[in-house]
Write a protein that holds these residues in place. Structure first.
Motif, short mmCIF file in Angstrom:
data_model
loop_
_atom_site.label_atom_id
_atom_site.label_comp_id
_atom_site.label_asym_id
_atom_site.label_seq_id
_atom_site.Cartn_x
_atom_site.Cartn_y
_atom_site.Cartn_z
N TYR A 176 0.70 -1.24 0.24
CA TYR A 176 0.15 -0.26 0.21
C TYR A 176 0.57 1.39 0.06
N LYS A 177 0.46 2.18 -0.68
CA LYS A 177 1.08 3.73 -0.69
C LYS A 177 0.23 4.67 -0.24
N TYR A 178 0.73 5.58 0.57
CA TYR A 178 -0.08 6.92 1.07
C TYR A 178 -0.33 7.66 -0.47
N PRO A 179 -1.84 7.93 -0.13
CA PRO A 179 -3.07 9.00 -1.14
C PRO A 179 -1.42 10.24 -1.72
N THR A 180 -1.94 11.10 -2.49
CA THR A 180 -0.66 11.84 -3.23
C THR A 180 -0.94 13.25 -2.44
N ASP A 181 -1.95 13.22 -1.95
CA ASP A 181 -2.17 14.74 -1.29
C ASP A 181 -1.09 14.80 -0.26
N THR A 182 -0.20 16.55 0.29
CA THR A 182 0.72 16.16 1.07
C THR A 182 -0.11 16.61 2.80
#
Length: 281
Positions: free
Chosen positions: A41-47
């Motif tokens: 799994y990877k994080y969402p792209t928003d900061t």
């Protein structure tokens, strides 16, 4: 009978690494860097989703009279970019509690939006939902979406994030007994103010990450929507990373339905200290 210095040192080291278990307080650790669900799994792209935002480091449950204090530690400083007013915005957690350790007792299903099950001998009696949403919203969502599980959902009377810790206070009605004999599981998710379908304020995991979507999973609902969980004996050692990945492994059928669901087990409980003692011999 004399005890060797090596044996004494080995036992001391084992005890230092063991979870803290007392009559009214339990505490577990979780390894850092395992905030990737089954390993992909990877994080969402928003900061707003900072590195470590969903990386659980420790968990404590402590009874204090008719209430209990719950503490969750994370691998980053908490922030409140969405002005939720609780000192944090993006984190959410479900704390499942198995109070009797009996096979066939409790629920093996999870609230909608997590897509995980529990092993037959690890069914849960109560689940505490930690959310930056106000308690009225969480209770309303649970009442509308959780079906028969709603009666076993506990919403804290107080929730506050500060530094790297989220602290909450819950009423102990329905949770009488000795926490050191209970099994616990913490599932880390992300607060979603506009949940899809029947999801209980949880954020989706898709095949590819997006601004507000986790990636590395499946676009259907056959993948677990769990970013980090407790595993092994809750000592926080490296072996627990693999244990987490194994628990959260899953298979999807060709039609997108679940062929093999992610299946969780509890940490702690009456049997766990006994097993740990055997390991130390």
């Amino acid at each position: 009978m004399k005890t060797s210095r090596f044996a004494v040192l080995s036992l001391a080291a084992a005890l230092l690494g063991a979870p803290a278990l007392a009559a009214d307080k339990v505490s577990f650790k979780d390894p850092t860097g395992d905030d990737n669900g089954p390993g992909t799994y990877k994080y969402p792209t928003d900061t707003v989703y900072k590195r470590g935002s969903f990386d659980l480091t420790d968990f404590t449950f402590e009874k204090k009279g008719s209430k209990a204090d719950v503490t969750l530690g994370f691998n980053t400083t908490l922030e409140d970019p969405w002005k939720m007013g609780s000192g944090f915005s993006v984190q959410m957690a479900f704390i499942f509690i198995d109070t009797d350790g009996k096979e066939g007792s409790g629920s093996t299903e999870s609230p909608p939006g997590l897509n995980v099950k529990f092993a037959p001998n690890n069914g849960w009696e109560k689940v505490i939902i930690i959310s930056p949403q106000n308690s009225a919203r969480v209770k309303a969502e649970a009442g509308n979406k959780a079906g028969a599980l709603k009666d076993n959902i506990i919403v804290p009377t107080r929730t506050k994030g500060s530094g790297r810790k989220i602290n909450a206070t819950v009423d102990l009605a329905g949770l009488e007994g000795d926490p050191s004999q209970w099994g616990f599981q913490v599932v880390v998710q992300s607060n979603e103010g506009f949940p899809a379908g029947n999801d209980l304020l949880t954020r989706k995991v898709n095949e590819f990450e997006g601004q507000h979507r986790f990636g590395g999973g499946n676009d259907n609902d056959c993948d677990p929507h769990a970013i980090d969980v407790l595993a092994g004996q809750g000592k926080g050692d490296a072996s627990e990373v693999k244990a987490q990945h194994d628990m959260l492994s899953y298979e999807c059928a060709e039609d997108g339905s679940s062929k093999k669901p992610a299946t969780l087990t509890m940490v702690g409980g009456a049997a766990k200290p006994e097993a740990a003692a055997q390991e130390q011999k």
